[in-house]
Structure formats: C-alpha cells, structure tokens
Design an enzyme around this catalytic site. Sequence first.
Site, PDB file in Angstrom:
ATOM      1  N   ASP A  62       0.832  -1.287  -0.063  1.00 28.76           N
ATOM      2  CA  ASP A  62       0.161   0.036  -0.069  1.00 28.76           C
ATOM      3  C   ASP A  62       0.896   1.405   0.031  1.00 28.76           C
ATOM      4  O   ASP A  62       1.446   1.562   1.135  1.00 28.76           O
ATOM      5  CB  ASP A  62      -1.009  -0.009   1.247  1.00 28.76           C
ATOM      6  CG  ASP A  62      -1.658   1.064   1.369  1.00 28.76           C
ATOM      7  OD1 ASP A  62      -2.814   1.321   0.672  1.00 28.76           O
ATOM      8  OD2 ASP A  62      -1.445   2.199   1.974  1.00 28.76           O
ATOM      9  N   TYR A  67       3.596   9.708   0.851  1.00 32.52           N
ATOM     10  CA  TYR A  67       4.639   9.060   2.035  1.00 32.52           C
ATOM     11  C   TYR A  67       5.915   9.375   1.485  1.00 32.52           C
ATOM     12  O   TYR A  67       6.700   9.119   2.234  1.00 32.52           O
ATOM     13  CB  TYR A  67       4.163   7.671   1.868  1.00 32.52           C
ATOM     14  CG  TYR A  67       2.870   7.119   2.218  1.00 32.52           C
ATOM     15  CD1 TYR A  67       1.857   8.064   2.982  1.00 32.52           C
ATOM     16  CD2 TYR A  67       2.383   5.997   2.017  1.00 32.52           C
ATOM     17  CE1 TYR A  67       0.681   7.716   3.359  1.00 32.52           C
ATOM     18  CE2 TYR A  67       1.135   5.446   2.320  1.00 32.52           C
ATOM     19  CZ  TYR A  67       0.306   6.392   2.805  1.00 32.52           C
ATOM     20  OH  TYR A  67      -1.011   6.149   3.328  1.00 32.52           O
ATOM     21  N   LYS A  95      -1.951   6.154  -4.356  1.00 28.60           N
ATOM     22  CA  LYS A  95      -2.790   7.139  -4.121  1.00 28.60           C
ATOM     23  C   LYS A  95      -2.681   8.375  -4.580  1.00 28.60           C
ATOM     24  O   LYS A  95      -1.336   9.155  -4.390  1.00 28.60           O
ATOM     25  CB  LYS A  95      -2.927   7.182  -2.583  1.00 28.60           C
ATOM     26  CG  LYS A  95      -3.178   6.138  -1.917  1.00 28.60           C
ATOM     27  CD  LYS A  95      -3.628   5.958  -0.463  1.00 28.60           C
ATOM     28  CE  LYS A  95      -3.247   4.620   0.261  1.00 28.60           C
ATOM     29  NZ  LYS A  95      -2.138   4.487   0.885  1.00 28.60           N
ATOM     30  N   HIS A 128      -6.951   9.685  -2.118  1.00 31.88           N
ATOM     31  CA  HIS A 128      -6.621   9.452  -0.555  1.00 31.88           C
ATOM     32  C   HIS A 128      -7.232  10.246   0.406  1.00 31.88           C
ATOM     33  O   HIS A 128      -7.724   9.467   1.359  1.00 31.88           O
ATOM     34  CB  HIS A 128      -4.909  10.209  -0.512  1.00 31.88           C
ATOM     35  CG  HIS A 128      -4.212   9.581   0.456  1.00 31.88           C
ATOM     36  ND1 HIS A 128      -3.109   9.481   0.179  1.00 31.88           N
ATOM     37  CD2 HIS A 128      -4.447   8.970   1.464  1.00 31.88           C
ATOM     38  CE1 HIS A 128      -2.305   9.110   1.499  1.00 31.88           C
ATOM     39  NE2 HIS A 128      -3.319   8.656   2.313  1.00 31.88           N
TER      40      HIS A 128
HETATM   41  N1  LIG Z   1      -5.687   5.945   3.369  1.00 29.26           N
HETATM   42  C1  LIG Z   1      -5.202   6.545   4.492  1.00 29.26           C
HETATM   43  O1  LIG Z   1      -5.716   7.972   4.561  1.00 29.26           O
HETATM   44  C2  LIG Z   1      -4.115   6.109   5.469  1.00 29.26           C
HETATM   45  C3  LIG Z   1      -4.135   6.639   6.644  1.00 29.26           C
HETATM   46  C4  LIG Z   1      -3.300   5.946   7.372  1.00 29.26           C
HETATM   47  C5  LIG Z   1      -2.461   5.010   7.060  1.00 29.26           C
HETATM   48  N2  LIG Z   1      -2.582   4.309   5.708  1.00 29.26           N
HETATM   49  C6  LIG Z   1      -1.797   3.212   5.413  1.00 29.26           C
HETATM   50  O2  LIG Z   1      -2.207   2.254   6.499  1.00 29.26           O
HETATM   51  C7  LIG Z   1      -0.773   1.554   6.810  1.00 29.26           C
HETATM   52  C8  LIG Z   1      -0.811   1.204   8.295  1.00 29.26           C
HETATM   53  O3  LIG Z   1      -1.088   2.181   9.141  1.00 29.26           O
HETATM   54  P1  LIG Z   1      -0.279   2.699  10.152  1.00 29.26           P
HETATM   55  O4  LIG Z   1       1.212   2.451   9.692  1.00 29.26           O
HETATM   56  O5  LIG Z   1      -0.744   3.989  10.724  1.00 29.26           O
HETATM   57  O6  LIG Z   1      -0.485   2.010  11.410  1.00 29.26           O
HETATM   58  P2  LIG Z   1      -0.434   0.381  11.782  1.00 29.26           P
HETATM   59  O7  LIG Z   1      -0.238  -0.474  10.822  1.00 29.26           O
HETATM   60  O8  LIG Z   1      -1.600   0.175  12.656  1.00 29.26           O
HETATM   61  O9  LIG Z   1       0.780   0.412  13.060  1.00 29.26           O
HETATM   62  C9  LIG Z   1       2.250   0.496  12.595  1.00 29.26           C
HETATM   63  C10 LIG Z   1       2.849   0.323  13.820  1.00 29.26           C
HETATM   64  O10 LIG Z   1       2.668  -1.134  14.635  1.00 29.26           O
HETATM   65  C11 LIG Z   1       3.870  -1.611  14.801  1.00 29.26           C
HETATM   66  N3  LIG Z   1       3.954  -3.067  14.514  1.00 29.26           N
HETATM   67  C12 LIG Z   1       3.455  -3.633  13.437  1.00 29.26           C
HETATM   68  N4  LIG Z   1       3.201  -4.936  13.477  1.00 29.26           N
HETATM   69  C13 LIG Z   1       3.693  -5.384  15.093  1.00 29.26           C
HETATM   70  C14 LIG Z   1       3.567  -6.542  15.642  1.00 29.26           C
HETATM   71  N5  LIG Z   1       3.523  -7.781  15.244  1.00 29.26           N
HETATM   72  N6  LIG Z   1       4.284  -6.512  17.016  1.00 29.26           N
HETATM   73  C15 LIG Z   1       4.444  -5.196  17.410  1.00 29.26           C
HETATM   74  N7  LIG Z   1       4.450  -3.933  16.782  1.00 29.26           N
HETATM   75  C16 LIG Z   1       4.019  -4.065  15.523  1.00 29.26           C
HETATM   76  C17 LIG Z   1       4.985  -0.938  13.884  1.00 29.26           C
HETATM   77  O11 LIG Z   1       6.191  -1.041  14.336  1.00 29.26           O
HETATM   78  P3  LIG Z   1       7.550  -1.585  13.547  1.00 29.26           P
HETATM   79  O12 LIG Z   1       7.662  -0.919  12.406  1.00 29.26           O
HETATM   80  O13 LIG Z   1       8.719  -1.530  14.645  1.00 29.26           O
HETATM   81  O14 LIG Z   1       7.384  -3.196  13.278  1.00 29.26           O
HETATM   82  C18 LIG Z   1       4.692   0.361  13.556  1.00 29.26           C
HETATM   83  O15 LIG Z   1       4.792   1.196  14.570  1.00 29.26           O
HETATM   84  C19 LIG Z   1       0.042   2.862   6.536  1.00 29.26           C
HETATM   85  O16 LIG Z   1       1.584   2.606   6.474  1.00 29.26           O
HETATM   86  C20 LIG Z   1      -0.414   3.199   5.052  1.00 29.26           C
HETATM   87  O17 LIG Z   1       0.192   2.512   4.217  1.00 29.26           O
HETATM   88  C21 LIG Z   1      -3.594   4.934   4.874  1.00 29.26           C
END
Ligand SMILES: NC(=O)c1ccc[n+]([C@@H]2O[C@H](COP(=O)([O-])OP(=O)(O)OC[C@H]3O[C@@H](n4cnc5c(N)ncnc54)[C@H](OP(=O)(O)O)[C@@H]3O)[C@@H](O)[C@H]2O)c1
Length: 342
Positions: A62, A67, A95, A128
């Site tokens: 994604d 980004y 996006k 987005h």
């Molecule tokens: N469409 C939109 O508007 C939008 C908005 C926000 C996000 N997104 C997308 O969604 C993705 C995910 O959201 P997000 O990055 O905000 O949050 P998330 O995936 O909920 O959380 C990511 C965090 O969780 C940690 N983590 C992941 N797996 C883990 C595990 N098994 N054990 C412990 N910690 C773990 C990661 O640490 P480590 O890196 O240290 O593993 C990182 O700090 C984004 O990267 C982006 O691609 C889209």
Amino acid sequence: MHKSYDYAHPGVDPAAVPRRRLYTGATMPAIGLGTFGSDHVTAEEVAGAVKGAAACGYRHFDCASVYGNEAEIGASFEAILHSGIDREDLWITSKLWNDKHGEEDVIASCRRSLADLRLDYLDLYLVHWPFPNFHPPGCDVSSRSPDARPYIHENYMKTWRKMEQLVDMGLVRHIGTSNMTIPKLELVLRDARIRPAVNEMELHPHFQQPELFQFVLDNGIQPVGYCPIGSPGRPERDRTPDDTTPTEDPVIVEIAQRHRIHPAVVCIKWAVQRGQIPIPFSIHHFRANLEGVVADPLTSEEMREIAALDRNCRLIKGQVFLWKEGQAWEALWDLDGTITLP
Ligand SMILES: NC(=O)c1ccc[n+]([C@@H]2O[C@H](COP(=O)([O-])OP(=O)(O)OC[C@H]3O[C@@H](n4cnc5c(N)ncnc54)[C@H](OP(=O)(O)O)[C@@H]3O)[C@@H](O)[C@H]2O)c1
C-alpha cells in the site's frame, strides 16, 4: 544498502494467504504491507522492509505519493521483479494526493507514481482523501491549507472522471476511494461510470465502523483497513488524550497470551477473519503479521469478544483537512448521515 533476499523461497507461501475478490473478478491478497513511515521512518528503511516483506511472502503493498518514498520503494520493486516474481503476482496500490485533484493533475500524478515505483500499471489507485486540502509532511495539528474546501461532490466527480480515464488508458486496473463516509459514497456510486473497487478506511478493534463496513460490502466494495494495530507510531498531529490503544486492551492481551503471539498479531488475525484487508506498517514485525494470518485462527468466541470491544475511537481524525476556523474534526466525517455543509 539492503540485505539480499531469496524471493523464490518465501517464509510464507503466498498461495496460502487468503485473497479477496473484487467486483471485476480480480483477487487481491487479504493482507498488505503499509508504507507510511509516519514522518519518522526513513524512505530507505521502508524500502528495505518492502524487500524483506516480499521475501517473507507479502505480495500486496500500500503506497502513496505523499509518503515521500515511492522512488525508494520503486527500486525495491525493481529488485523483486528482477528476481523472477511476476508483476501479475504483485498487488500494488498508490494514491492521488490532495493537492492533485485538479483535472489537469490526476493523470500526471499517476504517471509520476508509476515512474517512481518503476511500474507500467498500478493494480489500484485511490483518491487519498475526499478533500483537496494540502498539508505539508511533518506539519502539526493546527496546520490548515489557506484555500481549504469542504467536500464538493461536483468537484470530486471531476477528479473521479480522470480516475476512470486512467482505467481506460490501462495505467491502473482498479480505482477506489479512501476516508469516505456513507453519504459521500452514495453519491459516488450514483454517478460513477467505473465504480470504486475498494474503500480504504481506518479499522481496528477500537474503531470497527460497523455501518460503513457493512455498507461497502453490500455495494461490492472491498474494505481495506488502515491503522489495523492502532498506529502506535503515528505522527503527533494524530494523537489526542482520549485515544485508546487496541494492543493494550486486556481482552486482546489475554487472547494474545493464549495464542502466544503479540497483541498486534491478534488485531491482524481479527481483521482478516472479519473480512477486511489490513495493511499493517512494519519494519520489524512484518513476518509475524503474515504468519499470523495463515496459522492458528481465532475462535468464533474470540471473534465475538473482539467485536464487543468497539469504542468508536477514531485515531486519524484529519484535523488538517478542516476548511473553517473553529471547526471540530467531526465535521469531516458526516456523523449525522448527511454531508457537512460548506
Ligand atoms: N488511506 C489513508 O488515509 C491512510 C491513513 C493512514 C494509514 N494508511 C496506510 O495504512 C498503513 C498502516 O497504518 P499505520 O502505519 O498508521 O499503523 P499500524 O499499521 O496500525 O501500526 C504500525 C506500527 O505497529 C508496529 N507493529 C506492526 N506489527 C507489529 C507487531 N507484530 N508487533 C508489534 N508492533 C507491531 C509497527 O512497528 P515496527 O515498524 O517497529 O514493526 C508500527 O510502529 C500505513 O502505513 C499506510 O500504508 C492509509
């Protein structure tokens, strides 16, 4: 320099990863790797995680122009494809950013992402946010675009027509929405020539969005869930004192202990079993997250326990997209079922 990987022998067989069917008949992996470094993980680190994740068996990524790492990730895709993985076996999303909604900008923006990602086509291209309101990377919660505007359906459809043209041109295979609400989606579904295949939305155990989730499924749209772990590393601008943390929820912690996994992996397993497509970001734990979706499913009782945890706790409130002074973030999300007036 990244490590060298053996992509031909992934840790998890990609064929074992569940897939979701889109209304076009195409299928996509039911888990992807998020690539937003939350303004603190470098582009190189994210690009390294993309390679590591592909070597583990991830086939869905994604991405987004905002980004700021598509060029670095593109070098990773090139290496992955040179290793013998077929382009058809990857699912790559990008996006359109908010300052590129103009009719003259959409196709050029998509071409820029394609060039950066070193691809001929995208599997999915999303608008987005439904607001054309730019904010600079790293800005704080009070940042506002001087010419910020609300959702104006007529304008959104002008952007959408260009998204449809991208499909006609063969540059993207599917188009979709992100950060939408039911009333906005109703209008888009009414007026689209090419319907959204996916809606990307915040989804985790403390923010399950049951109505929107059901609405998209009922309309043949696949729900892609962002922040599936509750985004512990999200930028400061996306934190408020009332936010809760799903991975600290005692019920999630207990289920994790029972399965001998991290609470984050419980969130991922729940997401896939519920029928959404989580896209967890990770540079350290991506292997555990993928392994979690192919082994040792949660029981029906555990699924029911997690369903009961919803707290309607939206983490990504979107304050930077507000268009009037003194507005509360709720104005972005049409809480009374109608689109917030200008
Ligand atoms: N469409 C939109 O508007 C939008 C908005 C926000 C996000 N997104 C997308 O969604 C993705 C995910 O959201 P997000 O990055 O905000 O949050 P998330 O995936 O909920 O959380 C990511 C965090 O969780 C940690 N983590 C992941 N797996 C883990 C595990 N098994 N054990 C412990 N910690 C773990 C990661 O640490 P480590 O890196 O240290 O593993 C990182 O700090 C984004 O990267 C982006 O691609 C889209």
